[in-house]
Motif scaffolding. Structure first.
Motif, short mmCIF file in Angstrom:
data_model
loop_
_atom_site.label_atom_id
_atom_site.label_comp_id
_atom_site.label_asym_id
_atom_site.label_seq_id
_atom_site.Cartn_x
_atom_site.Cartn_y
_atom_site.Cartn_z
N GLY A 54 -23.99 -46.05 -8.34
CA GLY A 54 -23.33 -46.86 -9.34
C GLY A 54 -22.55 -46.11 -10.39
N VAL A 55 -22.50 -44.79 -10.28
CA VAL A 55 -21.80 -43.99 -11.30
C VAL A 55 -20.29 -44.10 -11.16
CG1 VAL A 55 -21.40 -41.64 -12.11
CG2 VAL A 55 -23.73 -42.40 -11.57
N MET A 56 -19.82 -44.16 -9.90
CA MET A 56 -18.37 -44.20 -9.66
C MET A 56 -17.97 -45.56 -9.12
SD MET A 56 -17.48 -41.19 -10.54
CE MET A 56 -15.82 -41.09 -9.89
N THR A 57 -16.92 -46.11 -9.71
CA THR A 57 -16.37 -47.38 -9.22
C THR A 57 -14.86 -47.23 -9.05
OG1 THR A 57 -16.18 -48.20 -11.50
CG2 THR A 57 -18.15 -48.84 -10.25
N TYR A 58 -14.31 -48.00 -8.15
CA TYR A 58 -12.89 -47.96 -7.84
C TYR A 58 -12.40 -49.40 -7.68
CZ TYR A 58 -14.49 -43.32 -6.54
OH TYR A 58 -15.08 -42.10 -6.55
N TYR A 59 -11.16 -49.63 -8.09
CA TYR A 59 -10.62 -50.99 -8.05
C TYR A 59 -9.18 -50.98 -7.56
CZ TYR A 59 -14.64 -51.93 -11.04
OH TYR A 59 -15.92 -52.03 -11.54
N ALA A 60 -8.82 -52.07 -6.93
CA ALA A 60 -7.42 -52.29 -6.61
C ALA A 60 -6.67 -52.52 -7.92
CB ALA A 60 -7.27 -53.51 -5.69
N ASP A 61 -5.42 -52.13 -7.94
CA ASP A 61 -4.63 -52.29 -9.17
C ASP A 61 -4.55 -53.75 -9.60
OD1 ASP A 61 -2.18 -49.70 -8.40
OD2 ASP A 61 -4.16 -49.59 -9.32
N SER A 62 -4.58 -54.64 -8.63
CA SER A 62 -4.41 -56.07 -8.93
C SER A 62 -5.61 -56.66 -9.68
CB SER A 62 -4.18 -56.85 -7.64
OG SER A 62 -5.26 -56.67 -6.75
N VAL A 63 -6.75 -55.99 -9.64
CA VAL A 63 -7.95 -56.54 -10.30
C VAL A 63 -8.47 -55.63 -11.41
CG1 VAL A 63 -8.58 -57.69 -8.14
CG2 VAL A 63 -9.69 -55.53 -8.76
N LYS A 64 -7.88 -54.47 -11.54
CA LYS A 64 -8.35 -53.52 -12.53
C LYS A 64 -8.31 -54.12 -13.94
CE LYS A 64 -7.27 -49.50 -11.21
NZ LYS A 64 -6.51 -48.26 -10.87
N GLY A 65 -9.41 -53.95 -14.65
CA GLY A 65 -9.49 -54.52 -16.00
C GLY A 65 -10.00 -55.93 -16.05
N ARG A 66 -10.06 -56.60 -14.89
CA ARG A 66 -10.57 -57.97 -14.84
C ARG A 66 -11.87 -58.09 -14.06
NH1 ARG A 66 -7.71 -61.70 -12.16
NH2 ARG A 66 -6.77 -60.22 -10.69
N PHE A 67 -12.03 -57.26 -13.04
CA PHE A 67 -13.21 -57.32 -12.18
C PHE A 67 -14.09 -56.10 -12.44
CE2 PHE A 67 -11.31 -59.91 -8.37
CZ PHE A 67 -10.88 -60.87 -9.27
N THR A 68 -15.40 -56.29 -12.29
CA THR A 68 -16.35 -55.20 -12.48
C THR A 68 -17.40 -55.24 -11.38
OG1 THR A 68 -16.07 -55.29 -14.88
CG2 THR A 68 -17.98 -54.11 -14.05
N ILE A 69 -17.61 -54.11 -10.74
CA ILE A 69 -18.65 -53.98 -9.72
C ILE A 69 -19.85 -53.29 -10.32
CG2 ILE A 69 -19.26 -52.86 -7.55
CD1 ILE A 69 -16.43 -53.11 -6.66
N SER A 70 -21.01 -53.77 -9.94
CA SER A 70 -22.25 -53.10 -10.34
C SER A 70 -23.26 -53.28 -9.21
CB SER A 70 -22.79 -53.68 -11.65
OG SER A 70 -23.06 -55.07 -11.51
N ARG A 71 -24.36 -52.54 -9.29
CA ARG A 71 -25.37 -52.64 -8.25
C ARG A 71 -26.75 -52.45 -8.85
NH1 ARG A 71 -23.97 -48.50 -3.80
NH2 ARG A 71 -25.98 -49.12 -2.94
#
Length: 123
Positions: A54-71
């Motif tokens: 869970g330390v590193m997360t990556y996002y598509a540009d289209s969702v960056k800043g709006r979506f958050t992944i966690s586990r």
């Protein structure tokens, strides 16, 4: 071995949803996880990914800043918090796992897939 995605539904633009992906049949605590989506008539596309701890997360540009992944590895579960939803976010969302600690964005890199949950954003 099964991944079960849930939490989809109908929401107005600007609203929020939280998707949940629960794993059963084995532990995926050392696996990287990803979220992908597929809109009608389009190819499956990368949304975001998270490495094994869970330390590193990556996002598509289209969702960056709006979506958050966690586990939560203790619960064998991964989450996708989606805020400020837009009509173009409408799609079936899939969770996936790959037998590596490193998260990547490519569909073929993931071996295990959930059945998908539909997210519909109305304007």
């Amino acid at each position: 071995v099964q991944l079960q995605a849930s939490g989809g539904g109908l929401v107005q633009a600007g609203g929020s949803l939280r998707l949940i992906c629960a794993a059963s049949g084995r532990t995926f605590s050392s696996y990287a996880k990803g979220w992908f989506r597929q809109a009608p008539g389009k190819e499956r596309e990368f949304v975001g990914a998270i490495n094994w701890n869970g330390v590193m997360t990556y996002y598509a540009d289209s969702v960056k800043g709006r979506f958050t992944i966690s586990r939560d590895n203790a619960k064998n579960t991964v989450y996708l918090q989606m805020n400020s939803l837009r009509p173009e976010d409408t799609a079936v969302y899939y969770c996936a796992a790959r037998p590596s600690t490193v998260a990547v964005s490519t569909v073929p890199s993931y071996n295990y897939w959930g059945q998908g949950t539909l997210v519909t954003v109305s304007s």
